[in-house]
Design a protein around this motif. Structure first.
Motif, short mmCIF file in Angstrom:
data_model
loop_
_atom_site.label_atom_id
_atom_site.label_comp_id
_atom_site.label_asym_id
_atom_site.label_seq_id
_atom_site.Cartn_x
_atom_site.Cartn_y
_atom_site.Cartn_z
N GLU A 53 0.83 -1.19 0.00
CA GLU A 53 0.00 0.00 0.00
C GLU A 53 0.88 1.26 0.00
O GLU A 53 2.04 1.21 0.40
N PRO A 54 0.35 2.40 -0.46
CA PRO A 54 1.13 3.64 -0.45
C PRO A 54 1.77 3.92 0.90
O PRO A 54 1.14 3.79 1.95
N GLY A 55 3.06 4.25 0.85
CA GLY A 55 3.80 4.55 2.07
C GLY A 55 4.40 3.35 2.76
O GLY A 55 5.18 3.50 3.70
N GLU A 56 4.06 2.14 2.29
CA GLU A 56 4.53 0.92 2.92
C GLU A 56 5.67 0.29 2.12
O GLU A 56 5.89 0.60 0.95
N THR A 57 6.39 -0.63 2.73
CA THR A 57 7.46 -1.35 2.07
C THR A 57 7.04 -2.80 1.85
O THR A 57 6.10 -3.30 2.48
N ASP A 58 7.75 -3.49 0.94
CA ASP A 58 7.54 -4.92 0.77
C ASP A 58 8.90 -5.55 0.43
O ASP A 58 9.94 -4.90 0.57
N ASP A 59 8.89 -6.78 -0.02
CA ASP A 59 10.15 -7.49 -0.24
C ASP A 59 10.68 -7.37 -1.66
O ASP A 59 11.74 -7.90 -1.97
N ARG A 60 9.95 -6.64 -2.54
CA ARG A 60 10.39 -6.58 -3.94
C ARG A 60 10.37 -5.15 -4.47
O ARG A 60 11.37 -4.44 -4.44
N ALA A 61 9.23 -4.70 -4.93
CA ALA A 61 9.15 -3.44 -5.66
C ALA A 61 9.27 -2.21 -4.76
O ALA A 61 9.57 -1.12 -5.24
N PHE A 62 9.02 -2.40 -3.45
CA PHE A 62 9.10 -1.28 -2.52
C PHE A 62 9.95 -1.65 -1.31
O PHE A 62 9.66 -1.25 -0.18
N GLN A 63 11.00 -2.38 -1.56
CA GLN A 63 11.81 -2.87 -0.45
C GLN A 63 12.68 -1.76 0.15
O GLN A 63 13.11 -0.83 -0.53
N TYR A 164 12.20 -5.80 -10.59
CA TYR A 164 11.81 -4.93 -9.48
C TYR A 164 10.73 -3.91 -9.80
O TYR A 164 10.25 -3.22 -8.88
N ALA A 165 10.32 -3.76 -11.05
CA ALA A 165 9.24 -2.82 -11.36
C ALA A 165 7.96 -3.27 -10.65
O ALA A 165 7.64 -4.46 -10.59
N SER A 166 7.22 -2.32 -10.13
CA SER A 166 5.98 -2.64 -9.43
C SER A 166 4.92 -3.15 -10.40
O SER A 166 5.00 -2.92 -11.62
N ARG A 167 3.93 -3.82 -9.87
CA ARG A 167 2.82 -4.27 -10.72
C ARG A 167 2.16 -3.08 -11.39
O ARG A 167 1.78 -3.14 -12.56
N GLN A 168 2.02 -2.00 -10.66
CA GLN A 168 1.38 -0.80 -11.20
C GLN A 168 2.17 -0.25 -12.39
O GLN A 168 1.60 0.06 -13.44
N VAL A 169 3.48 -0.14 -12.24
CA VAL A 169 4.33 0.35 -13.33
C VAL A 169 4.29 -0.61 -14.51
O VAL A 169 4.17 -0.19 -15.67
N LEU A 170 4.38 -1.90 -14.25
CA LEU A 170 4.32 -2.88 -15.33
C LEU A 170 3.01 -2.77 -16.11
O LEU A 170 2.99 -2.86 -17.34
#
Length: 586
Positions: A53-63, A164-170
């Motif tokens: 979600e916006p502002g959050e991190t994850d293990d790939r695209a927003f790490q 590493y591109a986010s799903r949204q960008v892809l």
């Protein structure tokens, strides 16, 4: 309602004249490509889990990186914006840079910055010529990407982007099709992140002080003659010394096939109202390709602009001034032209200086009552990464782009400085984002739908939820929605979302609600073999001739000589390339 988802001298000549946009100008998208078709294939989003979600991190695209990653960049900044100083920020240390550092452990180091436009282009061209690019930068000129790629200065971003591109960008880039990957590639290698702009960024309309029209009991101008009459009335009433603003030094008066998004104070609307499409290669009804800057209609438009210049209607400092927005923001002129972002985003200071300045946006029609537009391309920027950048830096560049696309709407609500200061900002948007958003907001404002009728998670319309929520904070009332005619008087200038909402609901109204009578495309938006050889010198010659005619340094009687010189100095060869493309022989 159902939920909607959805070298140095060559370089200097190649890109000195830039086209400014909501971030930067644009280049190639549709048409043929002289380079090899990309052999690299982009990943699809369905192979990855949902983005954080916006502002959050994850293990790939927003790490968040385990160790700090330093990225050295160069930036173009506004020469007139004062928001950094007013808010105690700097180019090198501001809200966006701190957000990246604190949230994702990405440490952006701004090695240098210059004013946007000509100064920035000169800086980039010099760095390429000296093989001294920083880790990353963004340019609006595809020629710079090609020059650096051919010289072996750029990193191959294909694998790291897919990983590493986010799903949204892809989803956004895949929706644009092969044109997106082709424009960002050379000889099958993905050398840059492609900027993808909204289609409305290619549509030039005119902006006018509606409050001045109302005060003088004037109708909204429809044709060039009407616009001239309004301009004269403004001047005679003492509203301004001159009425129509023109572009600054280094900015041409119209788009070209390689830079097809109108910049601030360009004059495309005037040309198109003359049925002229300079800078474009157009297939005629007889099947033959011609160059739009060599037509009688273009000559007629130049004659008009020269007369406006001589009579003081057009800014006497056209092509010389360093800041085309200065007098607009100061309330000293009443008419200028640009695309959908030119009001609101483009002239925010004008409203801060005068909250009664009711700027409105309209199409300019031919004498026959037809609205012509030239079709722009899908891209407006190229993020370049130095081949010597580490793998961590390349990954961080991809993740920074993901963050910008996902979090921009959230971030603008947390700071008073423009989002243009986000490092390596390269716009990525669905082609119909501004029109779709305009109509959704209109529907919500009228009470026909609510925020619950729309799907937001991972949508290509990345600002939609925030835009809907902003209706209640930006607008003092929603009465304007009945007729789809918002004004400055309905709005809260101090709201962080004011500029975007003005651009969406006022400036974009023509593109969102009216259908052009004629949409003219260039046969190609690509650098052909002949264009690669001749275009830089040809466009430099053309730019000089056009400005000299407008300002009276050359007489329009030399127009035929200009055509013959253009053809003799390589134009004929480019026409042959374009004819081959038009005939499917590329």
């Amino acid at each position: 309602m159902a939920k909607r988802k959805k070298l140095l001298s060559v370089l200097l000549a190649a890109g000195l004249l830039a086209v400014s946009g909501c971030g930067t100008g644009g280049e190639e998208a549709r048409g043929g490509n002289s380079e090899a078709v990309s052999t690299w294939k982009m990943a699809t989003s369905d192979q990855y889990e949902a983005d954080a979600e916006p502002g959050e991190t994850d293990d790939r695209a927003f790490q968040r990186f385990e160790n700090p990653v330093d990225i050295h960049i160069g930036m173009a900044v506004s020469a007139t914006d004062t928001s950094l100083k007013e808010n105690g920020e700097t180019v090198e240390d501001n809200f966006f840079i701190r957000y990246l550092r604190e949230k994702f452990n990405i440490n952006v180091i701004v090695d240098w910055y210059t004013a946007d436009g000509e100064s920035y282009n000169q800086k980039v061209s010099t760095l390429i010529a000296s093989n001294s690019l920083p880790d990353a930068l963004v340019t609006s000129e595809r020629n710079y990407m090609l020059m650096a790629a051919k010289d072996g200065q750029l990193a191959d971003l294909g694998d790291v982007f897919n990983q590493y591109a986010s799903r949204q960008v892809l989803d956004i880039v895949n929706a644009a099709g092969d044109v997106a990957t082709d424009k960002a590639s050379w000889q099958g290698t993905f050398y840059s992140l492609p900027g993808l702009d909204v289609a409305a960024s290619g549509t030039c309309v005119y902006f006018i002080r509606q409050d001045w029209l109302d005060e003088l009991n004037l109708e909204v101008p429809k044709t060039v003659a009407d616009l001239e009459n309004a301009a004269r009335a403004f001047m005679e009433a003492g509203k301004c010394d001159y009425a129509i603003e023109g572009p600054a030094n280094g900015i041409r008066t119209y788009c070209t096939f390689l830079a097809s998004s109108p910049g601030v104070c360009m004059l495309d609307a005037v040309y198109q109202a003359h049925n002229a499409f300079p800078g474009y290669f157009i297939k005629g009804e007889d099947g033959k390709v011609y160059y739009g800057s060599t037509t009688p209609e273009f000559k007629q438009a130049l004659e008009l602009l020269h007369r406006w210049y001589e009579e003081g209607i057009l800014n006497p400092e056209i092509g010389v001034q360093t800041d085309a927005m200065k007098n607009i923001n100061a309330g000293k002129t009443g008419i200028y032209m640009c695309s959908w972002w030119g009001l609101g985003y483009g002239n925010f200071s004008a409203f801060k200086n005068d909250p009664t300045a009711n700027w409105q946006s309209y199409p300019l029609y031919t004498d026959e009552g037809e609205w012509n537009i030239h079709v722009g391309n899908l891209g407006n920027g190229y993020t370049l990464v130095n081949k010597n950048a580490s793998e961590e830096v390349k990954k961080a560049v991809i993740i920074m782009n993901n963050i910008h696309v996902r979090d921009e709407a959230m971030l603008v609500n947390q700071t008073k400085i423009p989002v243009g200061y986000f490092p390596l900002r390269n716009n990525m948007a669905a082609a119909d984002e501004s029109e779709y958003t305009h109509n959704v907001l209109l529907s919500v404002a009228r009470g026909e739908t609510t925020v619950d009728d729309y799907e937001f998670k991972g949508t290509a319309y990345k600002h939609l939820k925030d835009d809907i929520n902003a209706l209640s904070t930006v607008f003092n009332n929603l009465d304007w929605a009945k007729d789809d005619y918002a004004t400055i008087y309905d709005m809260n200038v101090d709201d962080n979302n004011f500029a975007r909402m003005y651009s969406l609901m006022i400036t974009d109204r023509p593109a969102a609600t009216l259908k052009p009578d004629h949409e003219i495309s260039s046969v190609s938006y690509s650098v052909t073999p002949a264009a690669e050889k001749y275009w830089s010198n040809l466009i430099a010659m053309e730019d000089a001739f056009v400005l000299q005619v407008i300002t009276g340094k050359k007489d329009i009687s030399e127009f035929d000589r200009f055509i013959s010189d253009w053809k003799a100095q390589g134009g004929e060869e480019i026409l042959k390339d374009m004819q081959d493309i038009a005939d499917g022989r590329e």
